[in-house]
Scaffold this motif. Structure first.
Motif, PDB file in Angstrom:
ATOM      1  N   SER A  89      13.786  -0.722   5.181  1.00 19.22           N
ATOM      2  CA  SER A  89      12.956   0.076   4.283  1.00 19.22           C
ATOM      3  C   SER A  89      11.771   0.604   5.061  1.00 19.22           C
ATOM      4  O   SER A  89      11.415   0.101   6.112  1.00 19.22           O
ATOM      5  N   SER A  90      11.161   1.624   4.546  1.00 17.66           N
ATOM      6  CA  SER A  90       9.969   2.173   5.164  1.00 17.66           C
ATOM      7  C   SER A  90       8.858   2.236   4.127  1.00 17.66           C
ATOM      8  O   SER A  90       9.098   2.133   2.924  1.00 17.66           O
ATOM      9  N   TRP A  91       7.660   2.411   4.618  1.00 11.92           N
ATOM     10  CA  TRP A  91       6.504   2.441   3.740  1.00 11.92           C
ATOM     11  C   TRP A  91       6.598   3.650   2.810  1.00 11.92           C
ATOM     12  O   TRP A  91       6.897   4.765   3.249  1.00 11.92           O
ATOM     13  N   VAL A  92       6.370   3.408   1.549  1.00  9.13           N
ATOM     14  CA  VAL A  92       6.422   4.466   0.542  1.00  9.13           C
ATOM     15  C   VAL A  92       5.013   4.674   0.010  1.00  9.13           C
ATOM     16  O   VAL A  92       4.373   3.718  -0.447  1.00  9.13           O
ATOM     17  N   PRO A  93       4.508   5.901   0.072  1.00  5.14           N
ATOM     18  CA  PRO A  93       3.141   6.140  -0.412  1.00  5.14           C
ATOM     19  C   PRO A  93       3.041   5.951  -1.923  1.00  5.14           C
ATOM     20  O   PRO A  93       4.017   6.138  -2.648  1.00  5.14           O
ATOM     21  N   PRO A  94       1.851   5.584  -2.382  1.00  6.75           N
ATOM     22  CA  PRO A  94       1.654   5.435  -3.830  1.00  6.75           C
ATOM     23  C   PRO A  94       1.527   6.813  -4.484  1.00  6.75           C
ATOM     24  O   PRO A  94       1.389   7.830  -3.799  1.00  6.75           O
ATOM     25  N   SER A  95       1.555   6.821  -5.795  1.00  5.34           N
ATOM     26  CA  SER A  95       1.367   8.061  -6.549  1.00  5.34           C
ATOM     27  C   SER A  95      -0.056   8.577  -6.381  1.00  5.34           C
ATOM     28  O   SER A  95      -0.959   7.844  -5.980  1.00  5.34           O
ATOM     29  N   GLN A  96      -0.243   9.841  -6.739  1.00  6.15           N
ATOM     30  CA  GLN A  96      -1.558  10.476  -6.674  1.00  6.15           C
ATOM     31  C   GLN A  96      -2.586   9.647  -7.453  1.00  6.15           C
ATOM     32  O   GLN A  96      -2.307   9.166  -8.540  1.00  6.15           O
ATOM     33  N   VAL A 122      -5.192   0.418  -7.736  1.00  2.00           N
ATOM     34  CA  VAL A 122      -4.541  -0.027  -6.508  1.00  2.00           C
ATOM     35  C   VAL A 122      -3.245  -0.752  -6.835  1.00  2.00           C
ATOM     36  O   VAL A 122      -3.075  -1.277  -7.945  1.00  2.00           O
ATOM     37  N   ILE A 123      -2.352  -0.740  -5.879  1.00  3.86           N
ATOM     38  CA  ILE A 123      -1.155  -1.567  -5.948  1.00  3.86           C
ATOM     39  C   ILE A 123      -1.080  -2.340  -4.636  1.00  3.86           C
ATOM     40  O   ILE A 123      -1.641  -1.915  -3.627  1.00  3.86           O
ATOM     41  N   PHE A 124      -0.401  -3.461  -4.668  1.00  2.00           N
ATOM     42  CA  PHE A 124      -0.300  -4.330  -3.503  1.00  2.00           C
ATOM     43  C   PHE A 124       1.127  -4.414  -3.010  1.00  2.00           C
ATOM     44  O   PHE A 124       2.068  -4.390  -3.800  1.00  2.00           O
ATOM     45  N   GLU A 125       1.260  -4.555  -1.703  1.00  2.21           N
ATOM     46  CA  GLU A 125       2.534  -4.889  -1.088  1.00  2.21           C
ATOM     47  C   GLU A 125       2.326  -6.113  -0.215  1.00  2.21           C
ATOM     48  O   GLU A 125       1.344  -6.199   0.527  1.00  2.21           O
ATOM     49  N   SER A 126       3.260  -7.047  -0.333  1.00  2.00           N
ATOM     50  CA  SER A 126       3.205  -8.286   0.430  1.00  2.00           C
ATOM     51  C   SER A 126       4.633  -8.700   0.739  1.00  2.00           C
ATOM     52  O   SER A 126       5.550  -8.385  -0.023  1.00  2.00           O
ATOM     53  N   ASP A 127       4.818  -9.413   1.844  1.00  2.00           N
ATOM     54  CA  ASP A 127       6.154  -9.908   2.149  1.00  2.00           C
ATOM     55  C   ASP A 127       6.381 -11.315   1.603  1.00  2.00           C
ATOM     56  O   ASP A 127       7.386 -11.938   1.894  1.00  2.00           O
ATOM     57  N   SER A 128       5.458 -11.792   0.770  1.00  4.65           N
ATOM     58  CA  SER A 128       5.600 -13.118   0.172  1.00  4.65           C
ATOM     59  C   SER A 128       5.958 -12.991  -1.310  1.00  4.65           C
ATOM     60  O   SER A 128       5.083 -12.830  -2.161  1.00  4.65           O
ATOM     61  N   LEU A 129       7.231 -13.066  -1.581  1.00  3.66           N
ATOM     62  CA  LEU A 129       7.693 -12.997  -2.963  1.00  3.66           C
ATOM     63  C   LEU A 129       7.086 -14.112  -3.801  1.00  3.66           C
ATOM     64  O   LEU A 129       6.682 -13.901  -4.942  1.00  3.66           O
ATOM     65  N   ALA A 130       6.968 -15.308  -3.226  1.00  3.46           N
ATOM     66  CA  ALA A 130       6.414 -16.448  -3.965  1.00  3.46           C
ATOM     67  C   ALA A 130       4.972 -16.194  -4.376  1.00  3.46           C
ATOM     68  O   ALA A 130       4.568 -16.510  -5.506  1.00  3.46           O
ATOM     69  N   ALA A 131       4.166 -15.615  -3.499  1.00  2.53           N
ATOM     70  CA  ALA A 131       2.767 -15.336  -3.830  1.00  2.53           C
ATOM     71  C   ALA A 131       2.673 -14.277  -4.920  1.00  2.53           C
ATOM     72  O   ALA A 131       1.903 -14.428  -5.876  1.00  2.53           O
ATOM     73  N   ILE A 132       3.452 -13.223  -4.811  1.00  2.00           N
ATOM     74  CA  ILE A 132       3.435 -12.152  -5.820  1.00  2.00           C
ATOM     75  C   ILE A 132       3.903 -12.693  -7.170  1.00  2.00           C
ATOM     76  O   ILE A 132       3.297 -12.420  -8.211  1.00  2.00           O
ATOM     77  N   GLN A 133       4.979 -13.492  -7.174  1.00  2.00           N
ATOM     78  CA  GLN A 133       5.475 -14.063  -8.431  1.00  2.00           C
ATOM     79  C   GLN A 133       4.439 -14.994  -9.051  1.00  2.00           C
ATOM     80  O   GLN A 133       4.258 -14.998 -10.270  1.00  2.00           O
ATOM     81  N   ALA A 134       3.755 -15.785  -8.237  1.00  2.00           N
ATOM     82  CA  ALA A 134       2.741 -16.697  -8.767  1.00  2.00           C
ATOM     83  C   ALA A 134       1.622 -15.910  -9.439  1.00  2.00           C
ATOM     84  O   ALA A 134       1.134 -16.289 -10.507  1.00  2.00           O
ATOM     85  N   ILE A 135       1.227 -14.808  -8.853  1.00  2.39           N
ATOM     86  CA  ILE A 135       0.176 -13.972  -9.447  1.00  2.39           C
ATOM     87  C   ILE A 135       0.687 -13.314 -10.719  1.00  2.39           C
ATOM     88  O   ILE A 135       0.013 -13.333 -11.755  1.00  2.39           O
TER      89      ILE A 135
END
Length: 130
Positions: free
Chosen positions: A25-32, A100-113
């Motif tokens: 996958s590649s980085w996808v920009p956020p919406s305007q 803002v939106i966040f991207e992280s490679d830790s599924l566990a951290a995102i799910q916990a939040i």
């Protein structure tokens, strides 16, 4: 001192890290009007430290801010990722970014939040997200 650095480089240049993986996958920009905050972390039990880093980009992919920060101790990868997310929130607040939106490679951290997991080891940090 320089000899040690040169020797270290020469030694590490010969390491075999295995085959190079292509990114699926590649980085996808956020919406305007939205900024994307990418966070990551690193921990070293051997050196007894962890660090966090983040970059904030706008909808055009332009870097708005970046931060890397050493932590005072070594933490688990999951906890360090939550700390990175928390630092991203603080940086976005300091820059007064409204959406803002966040991207992280830790599924566990995102799910916990997302699950508002207040009873786990880093619940006190998650409270700052809500």
């Amino acid at each position: 001192m320089a000899k040690n650095v040169v020797d270290d480089f020469a030694c590490s240049a010969n390491w075999d890290f295995g085959p190079i993986r292509s990114s699926l996958s590649s980085w996808v920009p956020p919406s305007q009007g939205i900024h994307k905050i990418n966070v990551d972390c690193a921990s070293s039990e051997h050196d007894n430290f962890s660090s966090v880093g983040m970059v904030i980009r706008d909808c055009n992919g332009q870097v708005v801010a970046a931060l890397c920060k050493p932590l005072q101790a070594s933490y688990s990868a999951e906890l360090t990722e939550v700390i990175a997310l928390k630092q991203g929130v603080l940086l976005a607040q300091e820059l007064q970014l409204p959406r803002v939106i966040f991207e992280s490679d830790s599924l566990a951290a995102i799910q916990a939040i997302n699950d508002r997991a207040m009873g786990n080891n880093f619940g006190h940090l998650i409270q700052g997200f809500l």
